[in-house]
Every structure is written in structure tokens, then in C-alpha cells.
Design a protein around this motif. Structure first.
Motif, mmCIF file in Angstrom:
data_model
loop_
_atom_site.group_PDB
_atom_site.id
_atom_site.type_symbol
_atom_site.label_atom_id
_atom_site.label_comp_id
_atom_site.label_asym_id
_atom_site.label_seq_id
_atom_site.Cartn_x
_atom_site.Cartn_y
_atom_site.Cartn_z
ATOM 1 N N ALA A 61 0.806 -1.260 0.012
ATOM 2 C CA ALA A 61 0.074 0.170 -0.023
ATOM 3 C C ALA A 61 0.853 1.293 -0.031
ATOM 4 C CB ALA A 61 -0.857 0.142 1.235
ATOM 5 N N ARG A 62 1.931 1.184 0.880
ATOM 6 C CA ARG A 62 2.733 2.375 0.700
ATOM 7 C C ARG A 62 3.323 2.645 -0.560
ATOM 8 N NH1 ARG A 62 3.731 0.414 6.133
ATOM 9 N NH2 ARG A 62 5.747 -0.738 5.262
ATOM 10 N N VAL A 64 2.042 1.805 -3.512
ATOM 11 C CA VAL A 64 1.011 2.438 -4.218
ATOM 12 C C VAL A 64 0.984 3.735 -4.079
ATOM 13 C CG1 VAL A 64 -1.348 2.404 -5.058
ATOM 14 C CG2 VAL A 64 -0.153 0.259 -4.588
ATOM 15 N N GLU A 65 0.753 4.315 -2.915
ATOM 16 C CA GLU A 65 0.738 5.769 -2.629
ATOM 17 C C GLU A 65 1.859 6.518 -3.116
ATOM 18 O OE1 GLU A 65 0.019 5.453 1.558
ATOM 19 O OE2 GLU A 65 -2.199 5.055 1.248
ATOM 20 N N ALA A 66 3.114 5.943 -3.041
ATOM 21 C CA ALA A 66 4.352 6.676 -3.502
ATOM 22 C C ALA A 66 4.639 6.757 -4.846
ATOM 23 C CB ALA A 66 5.287 5.894 -2.686
ATOM 24 N N LEU A 68 1.747 6.640 -7.070
ATOM 25 C CA LEU A 68 0.730 7.192 -7.770
ATOM 26 C C LEU A 68 0.872 8.617 -8.696
ATOM 27 C CD1 LEU A 68 -2.497 6.120 -5.875
ATOM 28 C CD2 LEU A 68 -2.169 5.659 -8.191
ATOM 29 N N PRO A 69 1.465 9.502 -7.582
ATOM 30 C CA PRO A 69 1.818 10.955 -8.195
ATOM 31 C C PRO A 69 2.845 10.787 -9.537
ATOM 32 C CG PRO A 69 2.247 10.775 -5.896
ATOM 33 C CD PRO A 69 1.851 9.474 -6.218
ATOM 34 N N CYS A 190 10.964 1.863 -1.271
ATOM 35 C CA CYS A 190 9.811 1.155 -0.835
ATOM 36 C C CYS A 190 10.077 -0.284 -0.801
ATOM 37 C CB CYS A 190 8.400 1.227 -1.837
ATOM 38 S SG CYS A 190 8.011 3.166 -1.756
ATOM 39 N N LEU A 224 -2.635 0.154 -8.507
ATOM 40 C CA LEU A 224 -2.131 1.315 -9.144
ATOM 41 C C LEU A 224 -3.254 1.633 -10.174
ATOM 42 C CD1 LEU A 224 1.556 1.007 -9.650
ATOM 43 C CD2 LEU A 224 0.457 2.779 -8.158
ATOM 44 N N ARG A 227 -6.577 3.060 -8.997
ATOM 45 C CA ARG A 227 -6.459 4.605 -8.455
ATOM 46 C C ARG A 227 -6.462 5.471 -9.618
ATOM 47 N NH1 ARG A 227 -9.128 5.295 -4.300
ATOM 48 N NH2 ARG A 227 -7.734 6.906 -3.758
ATOM 49 N N GLU A 313 -12.519 8.177 -0.420
ATOM 50 C CA GLU A 313 -11.238 7.678 0.026
ATOM 51 C C GLU A 313 -11.586 6.681 1.144
ATOM 52 O OE1 GLU A 313 -8.237 8.420 -0.719
ATOM 53 O OE2 GLU A 313 -8.938 9.837 -2.410
#
Length: 314
Positions: A61-62, A64-66, A68-69, A190, A224, A227, A313
């Protein structure tokens, strides 16, 4: 005269801290099993792969969050590995285009030994960190990219060289390894540990270690894509009908998402160039294809936003 045991015990083997290289003491008589028992043992052992990925879910999950941008801004996914790990990375990269219409130039797969190593082992290629660095630099990896480095051992020189070069170039690095405390996990921003332990066939990391990698890569890339707006609900709406199988699937998805009849859904898909997401917006909002495409573009490709439903969210 005393003969040595047919299968050496642990004391006869050099110490190796990597759990994937350890000999599983529970299966010393694997070659004596009947077919039914043998298949059962091999199948049962794969359950550890699922549990390893479940334990790694927070780390995934970390990642994916990193990632995405960078991907939202047009970055690429670059997979790298050697042997089984390299082939699994190439498989995941390749499947993103037919599944999610992800541009193929934004999903690259690098494997030690080059394309020939996809089907046949290239001996020694994975032992050269400079080769990994060179392959990474050859595709121009930079700050906008996400590099996914995969190695069961966590010590493969080719993968380590490439991962370190990627991080030096400013790319986000995600490392998947099946052994704790390994250099690959330390080298990547990550780290994702898939702790599958010893294999039934000792050292054959194409077994549950490879299965865990496949599940983790599926999970990472699919999350990914969700989202990034490639899915509406749990429907694969960014698929394009490029063959008869996908045409039938696209028609089914369009009808399911809109409640439209077959003829109406087929006409919308034809107008949308076979793109389910465009046809979905057309039918739900009674728009032509150009208007639906413009609305999706303004919504960043998210069908829910284009439909005015918003994203939650959680």
C-alpha cells in the motif's frame, strides 16, 4: 564401511542466511512420494505465498501511494529482475496494455541477459551489477519513473546495480525480495518483504517465492490502475475491444454498467472505438463520443468523476 546419507543433513551444507536457500527438513523424502501425495505437498506449500503477500499488504500500500503521483504525471513503470523474477516482471508489464489500455511505452521490462533470457537462461548475466546499471540507463530512467526491482534472494547483483542506479537517477524504487534483511530491501525506498521461507524443492524459487512475487506484482499494478481510474466499480472499463474475445467482454461490461440493451450498447461501443469507459459515459449521460471523451479527460480519466458520482477515500 559406513556410507554417507543419501540426502545430506543440515550439518553437511554451508550456512546461508537466506531462508529461500535453506533446505526444508520436512520433505527429505519428496522423491519417494506417490503422485497424489507429491502433488498435494507441492500444492499445499503454495499457501505460504498467499500468506506472505497478506503480511506485506501494508508495504505494498505504501508503494502504491508513493508511485501514484509519478504515474499520474506521465511516468513509467519499469520492472527489472533476473531469471524467474525478471520473467514475472515482464509478464506483469505486458499484461497492463490489454487489461487497462496502459501505453506499452510506459511499462518496460528489463531482464538480465536481455530478451533472449525470457525463454532461455543466460548464464552469468545476473552476476554483473554494471550490466544492470547499463540496462537501466539505456532506457533513460529518471525522476518521473517508478522502478520495481524483483529478486527472490534479495542479493542478485544485476538487480542491485539497476536499483541503485534508478535511485541515483531520482526514480522511485520498489524492491520485492523473499528474504528479510537483504541488500535489495535496503537499497529501495519502498521495500516489500515476501517472506516465503524454504522451498519444498530446495532452492527452486520458481515455486512459492515466485508465486508470491506474481501475486504481489498483480496486487501492486492492479491497485495502481484502479487508483488511476482504469476501473469503474470493479469493472475493467479501460479495456479496448481489439479481438473477438475482448469485443464480447466489452459488450458485457458496457451492458452491466449501464443497463443498456445489446443493440444500444453495441452502437455506443462502435462510436467509442471499442472503448468501454467512453461508451459507459455516453450511455449514462446521453452524450456523443466526443463529449464523453472530453468529460473523461476533464475528470482525469475517472469514470465516477465524469459521471458526477465522486470518489471516496478509504
Amino acid at each position: 564401511m559406513t556410507l554417507p546419507p543419501a540426502v545430506p543433513g543440515p550439518s553437511a551444507l554451508p550456512a546461508d542466511p537466506r531462508r529461500t536457500e535453506a533446505v526444508d527438513p520436512g520433505h527429505a523424502d519428496l522423491d519417494r512420494l506417490g503422485v497424489q501425495a507429491l502433488v498435494q505437498v507441492l500444492a499445499d506449500d503454495q499457501r505460504a505465498a498467499v500468506e506472505a503477500v497478506r503480511a506485506a499488504a501494508p508495504a505494498l500500500a505504501r508503494a502504491v501511494e508513493a508511485a501514484l503521483p509519478r504515474l499520474a504525471d506521465g511516468g513509467r513503470l519499469v520492472y527489472l529482475g533476473a531469471g524467474t523474477s525478471g520473467r514475472l516482471g515482464i509478464l506483469d508489464a505486458t499484461e497492463l496494455t490489454p487489461t487497462f489500455s496502459w501505453p506499452p511505452e510506459r511499462a518496460l521490462g528489463l531482464i538480465a541477459g536481455g530478451e533472449g533470457a525470457i525463454r532461455q537462461a543466460v548464464e552469468g548475466a545476473e552476476d554483473d551489477p554494471a550490466l544492470g546499471e547499463a540496462d537501466l540507463r539505456a532506457v533513460g530512467v529518471g525522476p518521473g519513473d517508478v522502478v520495481i526491482a524483483v529478486a527472490a534472494s534479495g542479493t542478485t547483483p544485476y538487480v542491485l546495480g539497476a536499483a541503485r542506479a534508478a535511485r541515483a537517477a531520482g526514480a522511485l524504487t520498489v524492491g520485492l525480495a523473499n528474504n528479510p534483511g537483504t541488500p535489495l530491501l535496503a537499497a529501495c525506498e519502498c521495500p516489500v518483504l515476501l517472506d516465503t521461507g524454504p522451498e519444498v524443492i530446495s532452492g527452486s524459487t520458481r515455486l512459492k517465492a515466485g508465486t508470491a512475487q506474481k501475486i504481489a506484482l498483480n496486487t501492486l499494478s492492479s491497485a495502481l490502475m484502479v487508483r488511476l481510474g482504469k476501473v469503474y466499480g470493479n469493472l475493467m472499463v479501460d479495456v479496448r475491444a481489439s479481438n473477438s474475445k475482448l469485443a464480447a467482454r466489452a459488450l458485457h461490461l458496457t451492458r452491466h454498467a449501464t443497463g443498456a440493451g445489446e443493440a444500444e450498447a453495441r452502437a455506443a461501443l462502435d462510436a467509442a472505438g471499442g472503448h468501454v469507459k467512453t461508451a459507459l459515459v455516453m450511455l449514462r449521460l446521453d452524450l456523443g463520443a466526443p463529449e464523453a471523451e472530453a468529460r473523461l479527460a476533464a475528470a482525469g480519466g475517472h469514470a465516477r468523476t465524469a459521471l458526477g458520482e465522486g470518489l471516496e477515500e478509504g
